[in-house]
Design a protein around this motif. Structure first.
Motif, short mmCIF file in Angstrom:
data_model
loop_
_atom_site.label_atom_id
_atom_site.label_comp_id
_atom_site.label_asym_id
_atom_site.label_seq_id
_atom_site.Cartn_x
_atom_site.Cartn_y
_atom_site.Cartn_z
N ASN A 41 0.83 -1.29 -0.10
CA ASN A 41 0.04 0.01 0.03
C ASN A 41 0.78 1.26 -0.25
OD1 ASN A 41 -2.35 1.29 0.04
ND2 ASN A 41 -2.67 1.60 2.15
N VAL A 42 1.64 1.34 -0.91
CA VAL A 42 2.58 2.44 -1.09
C VAL A 42 2.60 2.79 -2.36
CG1 VAL A 42 5.09 3.19 -1.00
CG2 VAL A 42 4.26 1.78 0.87
N ASN A 43 2.36 4.12 -2.65
CA ASN A 43 2.32 4.63 -4.16
C ASN A 43 3.46 5.53 -4.53
OD1 ASN A 43 1.19 6.74 -2.39
ND2 ASN A 43 -0.01 7.33 -4.00
N MET A 44 4.39 5.76 -3.65
CA MET A 44 5.67 6.42 -4.09
C MET A 44 6.89 5.87 -3.24
SD MET A 44 7.00 10.27 -4.66
CE MET A 44 6.22 10.45 -6.25
N TRP A 45 7.83 5.51 -3.96
CA TRP A 45 9.26 5.27 -3.21
C TRP A 45 10.39 5.85 -3.84
CZ3 TRP A 45 12.06 -0.05 -4.66
CH2 TRP A 45 12.97 -0.22 -3.70
N ILE A 46 11.11 6.49 -3.25
CA ILE A 46 12.13 7.13 -3.22
C ILE A 46 13.56 6.93 -2.83
CG2 ILE A 46 13.22 9.67 -3.16
CD1 ILE A 46 10.52 11.04 -2.87
N VAL A 76 12.84 7.37 -8.55
CA VAL A 76 11.42 7.61 -8.16
C VAL A 76 10.50 6.73 -8.65
CG1 VAL A 76 9.30 9.32 -7.74
CG2 VAL A 76 11.79 10.04 -7.68
N PHE A 77 9.91 5.75 -7.72
CA PHE A 77 8.79 4.76 -8.33
C PHE A 77 7.37 5.48 -7.99
CE2 PHE A 77 12.72 2.88 -7.30
CZ PHE A 77 13.16 1.98 -8.52
N TYR A 78 6.46 5.27 -8.76
CA TYR A 78 5.23 6.19 -8.45
C TYR A 78 4.25 5.10 -8.95
CZ TYR A 78 1.08 8.94 -8.40
OH TYR A 78 -0.28 9.45 -8.10
N LEU A 79 3.32 4.46 -8.39
CA LEU A 79 2.07 3.82 -8.36
C LEU A 79 0.73 4.36 -8.75
CD1 LEU A 79 1.51 0.66 -9.05
CD2 LEU A 79 0.57 0.50 -6.53
N ASP A 80 0.39 4.88 -9.91
CA ASP A 80 -0.61 5.59 -10.02
C ASP A 80 -1.99 5.25 -9.83
OD1 ASP A 80 -1.74 4.13 -12.32
OD2 ASP A 80 -0.57 5.35 -13.77
N ARG A 81 -3.12 5.70 -9.77
CA ARG A 81 -4.34 5.67 -9.63
C ARG A 81 -4.82 4.07 -10.25
NH1 ARG A 81 -2.39 8.55 -6.76
NH2 ARG A 81 -3.47 10.72 -5.54
N GLY A 82 -4.21 3.98 -11.57
CA GLY A 82 -4.73 2.91 -12.34
C GLY A 82 -3.84 1.66 -12.04
N LEU A 118 8.33 16.91 -9.20
CA LEU A 118 7.86 15.98 -9.46
C LEU A 118 6.83 15.27 -8.33
CD1 LEU A 118 7.58 13.54 -11.23
CD2 LEU A 118 9.72 12.44 -10.18
N VAL A 119 7.16 15.62 -7.10
CA VAL A 119 6.33 15.11 -5.93
C VAL A 119 5.19 15.83 -5.83
CG1 VAL A 119 6.06 14.94 -3.58
CG2 VAL A 119 8.28 14.05 -4.72
N GLU A 120 5.11 17.43 -6.10
CA GLU A 120 4.17 18.18 -6.28
C GLU A 120 2.97 17.91 -7.05
OE1 GLU A 120 5.76 22.14 -5.92
OE2 GLU A 120 6.20 22.14 -3.77
N GLU A 121 3.69 17.46 -8.27
CA GLU A 121 2.47 17.25 -9.53
C GLU A 121 1.90 16.00 -9.04
OE1 GLU A 121 3.22 15.59 -14.07
OE2 GLU A 121 4.85 16.76 -13.21
N LEU A 122 2.36 14.96 -8.64
CA LEU A 122 1.86 13.61 -8.22
C LEU A 122 1.14 13.26 -7.14
CD1 LEU A 122 4.97 11.36 -9.34
CD2 LEU A 122 2.81 11.64 -10.79
N ASN A 123 1.54 14.25 -5.85
CA ASN A 123 0.82 14.48 -4.78
C ASN A 123 0.55 13.11 -4.15
OD1 ASN A 123 -0.45 15.74 -2.64
ND2 ASN A 123 -2.43 15.75 -3.58
N PRO A 124 1.66 12.14 -3.80
CA PRO A 124 1.39 10.98 -3.30
C PRO A 124 0.59 10.79 -2.03
CG PRO A 124 3.71 11.45 -3.20
CD PRO A 124 2.98 12.44 -3.93
N ASP A 125 -0.23 9.67 -1.70
CA ASP A 125 -0.70 9.51 -0.11
C ASP A 125 0.48 9.13 0.77
OD1 ASP A 125 -3.26 9.96 -1.13
OD2 ASP A 125 -3.47 8.09 -2.10
N THR A 126 1.30 8.39 0.11
CA THR A 126 2.55 7.89 1.13
C THR A 126 3.88 8.09 0.27
OG1 THR A 126 2.13 5.52 0.33
CG2 THR A 126 1.17 6.23 2.46
#
Length: 417
Positions: A41-46, A76-82, A118-126
């Motif tokens: 349940n992580v949508n960004m990993w830096i 930066v790894f990002y799991l998007d809403r899809g 990048l982080v501000e654009e994606l606005n991750p939950d975690t």
């Protein structure tokens, strides 16, 4: 089994190795990593790396043509809403492509500002970061960089979480492509161990345990590989109170014990093998020693029966030790995961100096598609020696389709010198 044969292991040339590891990395990034981010349940990993002070995870994330951070590297790894994963790198090196998309223009801003945008654009939950009080491999983010990230991403710092669970799975879980190749790597290590424990290397009355260690290290280096840890060779000898004698000349009647592993194609092995030095006129090891080895093999079977996906390391430990006691086997159990590191992150099954519950690491469940060094010993009375001795064994095993399988040929009798 007598082992006078000269072995010549087949090692891939450098270019082929890099192609293989790159193929594995691309497969892992595309298949394994998205499932781990969903699982935890992580949508960004830096991941942040600094030249000559690398985060230990970075080596497992770099393609072959990238050998270091070169000042500063940010992944930066990002799991998007899809539930699709995006991978970016903030670094000018073009060799990160196609594994990572470059997300920073040096002409516009520095790397930290690029990360902030990048982080501000994606606005991750975690946002998962590499810090952990439990797992060394998951604690690679330096204190100063943690402080800097907290400043740069101040508005998102409340979303920071430890990336330790992602890292443990990333390092310990093998993909299908790796599981096909890992047994070959494990068997290669065993073949070198068998050659080391033969009359091609050991000459009783002349060769020392240190000579064998030197031979192994040179053999592995000459083959274009490296050892996964500094090998040890020690002896058990009739009438000797010390059960692991090092730095001595090997004599007739000795048990020679080798603890050794290789690192090849980014994966580590770990095995312990045994040889017996025949007295002139002997053709086999004494019956008492053979019986003790059979007892050790029986305990290995017990461990194999108890090791199941989903059971915790502590459950496996207590289950195996109870069965050993029921069969009156005096045993110790201290097995660990194998992977990019010899002592990989993941569930522990006992420790040599802690024969009982292991907090946190022992409470973790064994997971599918992971590999272990099944490491243990038993003690048994040897009539011919009139003393109790230990038998140390260690075999690399893997959960393949949830079944525990030996990755190399299992030692079932002493090598005879």
């Amino acid at each position: 089994m007598k082992t006078d044969k000269k072995y010549v292991p087949s090692i891939l040339p450098l270019k082929k190795r890099e192609e293989t590891q790159n193929r594995w990395l691309f497969h892992r990034l595309n298949t394994l990593l998205p499932s781990l981010m969903k699982k935890h349940n992580v949508n960004m990993w830096i991941v942040v790396g600094r030249e000559y002070n690398e985060d230990p995870v970075l080596k497992s994330l770099y393609p072959a043509s990238v050998d270091g951070s070169r000042r500063l590297t940010i992944l930066v790894f990002y799991l998007d809403r899809g539930q699709h994963i995006k991978r970016w790198v903030l670094h000018p090196n073009p060799n990160f492509e196609p594994f990572y998309e470059r997300a920073w223009n040096p002409q516009e801003c520095d790397q930290w500002e690029g990360l902030k945008r990048l982080v501000e654009e994606l606005n991750p939950d975690t946002i998962a970061l590499n810090y952990s009080t439990t797992f060394a491999a998951a604690d690679g983010l330096s204190h100063s960089y943690y402080q800097h990230l907290s400043m740069v991403l101040e508005e998102h710092s409340h979303t920071f979480v430890s990336a330790q669970h992602i890292i443990v799975d990333w390092l310990s879980i093998r993909t299908s492509k790796e599981l096909v190749a890992y047994p070959t790597i494990a068997e290669l290590g065993r073949i070198i161990a068998e050659e080391a424990l033969s009359s091609a290397v050991i000459h009783p009355g002349i060769t020392t345990t240190e000579d064998v260690v030197d031979w192994i290290r040179q053999r592995v280096l000459d083959a274009g590989m490296e050892t996964s840890f500094y090998p040890t060779v020690d002896l058990q000898r009739k009438g000797l109170e010390m059960d692991r004698l090092e730095g001595e000349i090997i004599r007739f009647g000795d048990i020679v014990h080798l603890d050794f592993g290789i690192r090849y194609l980014g994966l580590a092995t770990d095995t312990q093998q045994l040889a017996y030095v025949l007295h002139p006129g002997e053709e086999e090891a004494p019956e008492g020693l053979q019986s003790a080895l059979e007892t050790a093999l029986r305990f290995g079977d017990i461990i194999s029966d108890v090791m199941k996906v989903g059971r915790t390391g502590n459950e496996v430990f207590h289950g195996a030790m109870k069965k050993a006691r029921d069969e009156e086997i005096e045993a110790m159990l201290y097995s660990h995961p194998l992977g990019n590191h010899c002592h990989e992150a993941g569930a522990l099954i006992g420790l040599y100096d802690q024969q009982g519950d292991i907090p946190i690491k022992g409470d973790m469940p064994l997971t599918a598609n992971t590999c272990y060094a099944m490491e243990y010993n038993i003690k048994q009375y040897i009539p011919e020696w009139n003393q109790v001795i230990p038998i140390y064994l260690e075999e690399p095993v893997a959960f393949i389709q949830n079944r525990l399988e030996y990755m190399a040929k299992r030692q079932t009798s002493f090598y005879l010198i």
